[in-house]
Motif scaffolding. Structure first.
Motif, PDB file in Angstrom:
ATOM      1  N   HIS A  54       8.615  -9.284   5.741  1.00  0.00           N
ATOM      2  CA  HIS A  54       9.751  -9.072   4.850  1.00  0.00           C
ATOM      3  C   HIS A  54       9.667  -7.720   4.153  1.00  0.00           C
ATOM      4  CE1 HIS A  54       9.204 -13.485   5.201  1.00  0.00           C
ATOM      5  NE2 HIS A  54      10.508 -13.429   5.414  1.00  0.00           N
ATOM      6  N   ALA A  55       8.432  -7.244   3.946  1.00  0.00           N
ATOM      7  CA  ALA A  55       8.260  -5.897   3.408  1.00  0.00           C
ATOM      8  C   ALA A  55       8.595  -4.858   4.466  1.00  0.00           C
ATOM      9  CB  ALA A  55       6.832  -5.700   2.899  1.00  0.00           C
ATOM     10  N   LYS A  56       8.194  -5.139   5.730  1.00  0.00           N
ATOM     11  CA  LYS A  56       8.486  -4.210   6.824  1.00  0.00           C
ATOM     12  C   LYS A  56       9.976  -4.175   7.167  1.00  0.00           C
ATOM     13  CE  LYS A  56       5.357  -5.824   9.724  1.00  0.00           C
ATOM     14  NZ  LYS A  56       4.494  -5.950  10.940  1.00  0.00           N
ATOM     15  N   ALA A  57      10.699  -5.228   6.803  1.00  0.00           N
ATOM     16  CA  ALA A  57      12.153  -5.219   7.008  1.00  0.00           C
ATOM     17  C   ALA A  57      12.835  -4.213   6.097  1.00  0.00           C
ATOM     18  CB  ALA A  57      12.729  -6.613   6.763  1.00  0.00           C
ATOM     19  N   MET A  58      12.159  -3.830   5.025  1.00  0.00           N
ATOM     20  CA  MET A  58      12.606  -2.794   4.075  1.00  0.00           C
ATOM     21  C   MET A  58      14.023  -3.023   3.527  1.00  0.00           C
ATOM     22  SD  MET A  58      10.942   0.660   5.759  1.00  0.00           S
ATOM     23  CE  MET A  58      11.822   0.529   7.320  1.00  0.00           C
ATOM     24  N   SER A 117      14.618 -10.407  -0.138  1.00  0.00           N
ATOM     25  CA  SER A 117      13.558 -10.355  -1.149  1.00  0.00           C
ATOM     26  C   SER A 117      13.213 -11.755  -1.637  1.00  0.00           C
ATOM     27  CB  SER A 117      13.989  -9.478  -2.332  1.00  0.00           C
ATOM     28  OG  SER A 117      14.219  -8.153  -1.926  1.00  0.00           O
ATOM     29  N   GLY A 118      14.230 -12.593  -1.769  1.00  0.00           N
ATOM     30  CA  GLY A 118      13.994 -13.971  -2.173  1.00  0.00           C
ATOM     31  C   GLY A 118      13.167 -14.729  -1.147  1.00  0.00           C
ATOM     32  N   VAL A 119      13.461 -14.513   0.128  1.00  0.00           N
ATOM     33  CA  VAL A 119      12.691 -15.155   1.201  1.00  0.00           C
ATOM     34  C   VAL A 119      11.256 -14.638   1.201  1.00  0.00           C
ATOM     35  CG1 VAL A 119      12.479 -15.448   3.697  1.00  0.00           C
ATOM     36  CG2 VAL A 119      14.726 -15.558   2.622  1.00  0.00           C
ATOM     37  N   ALA A 175      -6.917  -6.805  -1.623  1.00  0.00           N
ATOM     38  CA  ALA A 175      -7.236  -7.271  -2.970  1.00  0.00           C
ATOM     39  C   ALA A 175      -5.987  -7.255  -3.852  1.00  0.00           C
ATOM     40  CB  ALA A 175      -8.317  -6.371  -3.582  1.00  0.00           C
ATOM     41  N   GLY A 176      -5.731  -8.387  -4.496  1.00  0.00           N
ATOM     42  CA  GLY A 176      -4.589  -8.477  -5.406  1.00  0.00           C
ATOM     43  C   GLY A 176      -3.236  -8.450  -4.727  1.00  0.00           C
ATOM     44  N   VAL A 177      -3.195  -8.794  -3.433  1.00  0.00           N
ATOM     45  CA  VAL A 177      -1.934  -8.688  -2.681  1.00  0.00           C
ATOM     46  C   VAL A 177      -0.893  -9.696  -3.158  1.00  0.00           C
ATOM     47  CG1 VAL A 177      -2.651 -10.278  -0.852  1.00  0.00           C
ATOM     48  CG2 VAL A 177      -0.945  -8.523  -0.369  1.00  0.00           C
ATOM     49  N   VAL A 178      -1.338 -10.858  -3.650  1.00  0.00           N
ATOM     50  CA  VAL A 178      -0.366 -11.869  -4.092  1.00  0.00           C
ATOM     51  C   VAL A 178       0.394 -11.370  -5.319  1.00  0.00           C
ATOM     52  CG1 VAL A 178      -0.045 -14.247  -4.837  1.00  0.00           C
ATOM     53  CG2 VAL A 178      -1.825 -13.710  -3.175  1.00  0.00           C
ATOM     54  N   ALA A 179      -0.362 -10.885  -6.302  1.00  0.00           N
ATOM     55  CA  ALA A 179       0.287 -10.350  -7.509  1.00  0.00           C
ATOM     56  C   ALA A 179       1.158  -9.145  -7.162  1.00  0.00           C
ATOM     57  CB  ALA A 179      -0.776  -9.956  -8.538  1.00  0.00           C
ATOM     58  N   TRP A 180       0.687  -8.316  -6.247  1.00  0.00           N
ATOM     59  CA  TRP A 180       1.427  -7.125  -5.799  1.00  0.00           C
ATOM     60  C   TRP A 180       2.796  -7.527  -5.234  1.00  0.00           C
ATOM     61  CZ3 TRP A 180      -0.060  -2.012  -6.235  1.00  0.00           C
ATOM     62  CH2 TRP A 180       0.633  -1.072  -5.478  1.00  0.00           C
ATOM     63  N   ASN A 181       2.787  -8.530  -4.353  1.00  0.00           N
ATOM     64  CA  ASN A 181       4.029  -8.985  -3.734  1.00  0.00           C
ATOM     65  C   ASN A 181       4.949  -9.679  -4.736  1.00  0.00           C
ATOM     66  OD1 ASN A 181       3.131  -8.111  -1.176  1.00  0.00           O
ATOM     67  ND2 ASN A 181       4.079  -9.870  -0.189  1.00  0.00           N
ATOM     68  N   VAL A 182       4.367 -10.509  -5.590  1.00  0.00           N
ATOM     69  CA  VAL A 182       5.175 -11.249  -6.567  1.00  0.00           C
ATOM     70  C   VAL A 182       5.902 -10.291  -7.498  1.00  0.00           C
ATOM     71  CG1 VAL A 182       5.068 -12.774  -8.577  1.00  0.00           C
ATOM     72  CG2 VAL A 182       3.833 -13.376  -6.500  1.00  0.00           C
ATOM     73  N   VAL A 183       5.184  -9.312  -8.017  1.00  0.00           N
ATOM     74  CA  VAL A 183       5.785  -8.362  -8.972  1.00  0.00           C
ATOM     75  C   VAL A 183       6.873  -7.529  -8.299  1.00  0.00           C
ATOM     76  CG1 VAL A 183       5.351  -6.309 -10.370  1.00  0.00           C
ATOM     77  CG2 VAL A 183       3.773  -8.243 -10.475  1.00  0.00           C
ATOM     78  N   LEU A 184       6.581  -6.986  -7.116  1.00  0.00           N
ATOM     79  CA  LEU A 184       7.534  -6.075  -6.476  1.00  0.00           C
ATOM     80  C   LEU A 184       8.745  -6.809  -5.893  1.00  0.00           C
ATOM     81  CD1 LEU A 184       5.049  -3.577  -4.788  1.00  0.00           C
ATOM     82  CD2 LEU A 184       6.454  -3.219  -6.823  1.00  0.00           C
ATOM     83  N   PHE A 185       8.529  -7.971  -5.296  1.00  0.00           N
ATOM     84  CA  PHE A 185       9.671  -8.733  -4.787  1.00  0.00           C
ATOM     85  C   PHE A 185      10.535  -9.261  -5.941  1.00  0.00           C
ATOM     86  CE2 PHE A 185       7.718  -9.400  -0.434  1.00  0.00           C
ATOM     87  CZ  PHE A 185       8.778  -8.806   0.243  1.00  0.00           C
TER      88      PHE A 185
END
Length: 218
Positions: A54-58, A117-119, A175-185
């Protein structure tokens, strides 16, 4: 027509406020999506292909960013041209019929960004995790641990990882990828929702502008 003049002034002010706001939000959307491609600020995972689909879908780049910014910039340019042709010193309300399509393009782009982004937020990040802890295999592997849990365990669907931060530690890398994704999405969701509201206001603004222009012609 005093009331008509007041409406016309309001429409013009709305155009000058909404446009720059959408440009700022479009830039913020692009920046947030670019950061999603570099979890933890590292380019290693992008080079290896270990980035959430979903990040690569940009969606934040082509949807909430380019589509919105291009639509606003083009609409503003056409309005200025129309205003000069009419011999007006100030920017007029949106008279040209062609300008209607641009706020609609911005609305569609923002809506696409919002949905994707929701998905992405719901499914969770792609990470290197211990599958044995999930009961879905042995050893470590790259995958979507929270998506797998939701699809294979019915009870887990009600216990979303967003409400239980203790489950975030299952991702070993990045490291910290979950928080990274949650905040940015979450940021992309907020930005795209705001863009949809402003684009809708711009469409309504265009309708009022054309109505005022038609009345002035009468």
């Amino acid at each position: 027509f005093p009331s008509l003049c007041r409406v016309t002034m309001c429409v013009g002010k709305c155009s000058r406020i909404v446009g720059p706001c959408l440009l700022v939000l479009g830039t913020l959307s692009v920046a947030a999506n670019i950061l999603l491609l570099f979890p933890g600020g590292s380019s290693k995972y992008l080079a290896e292909g270990h980035i959430s689909k979903h990040a690569k879908a940009m969606p934040g780049i082509w949807g909430g960013g380019i589509a919105v910014s291009t639509a606003v910039s083009t609409a503003s340019f056409l309005v200025c041209l129309w205003s000069r042709e009419e011999g007006m010193e100030q920017v007029a309300p949106l008279h040209p019929p062609s300008t209607f399509s641009f706020p609609q393009l911005a609305l569609l782009g923002a809506a696409a960004c919002f949905v994707l982004s929701g998905v992405g937020l719901t499914n969770g990040p792609l990470c290197f995790y211990n599958a044995s802890e999930h009961g879905h295999g042995h050893g470590t592997l790259w995958g979507y641990p929270f998506l797998d849990a939701g699809s294979q365990e019915l009870d887990a669907r009600t216990e979303n990882y967003l409400h239980d931060r203790h489950t975030w530690s299952i991702c070993l890398e990045p490291a910290g990828v979950v928080a990274w994704n949650v905040v940015l999405f979450s940021l992309l969701l907020l930005v795209s929702a705001t863009e949809m509201v402003l684009a809708s206001l711009q469409i309504l603004n265009g309708c009022l502008g054309c109505l005022c222009g038609f009345c002035e012609g009468k």
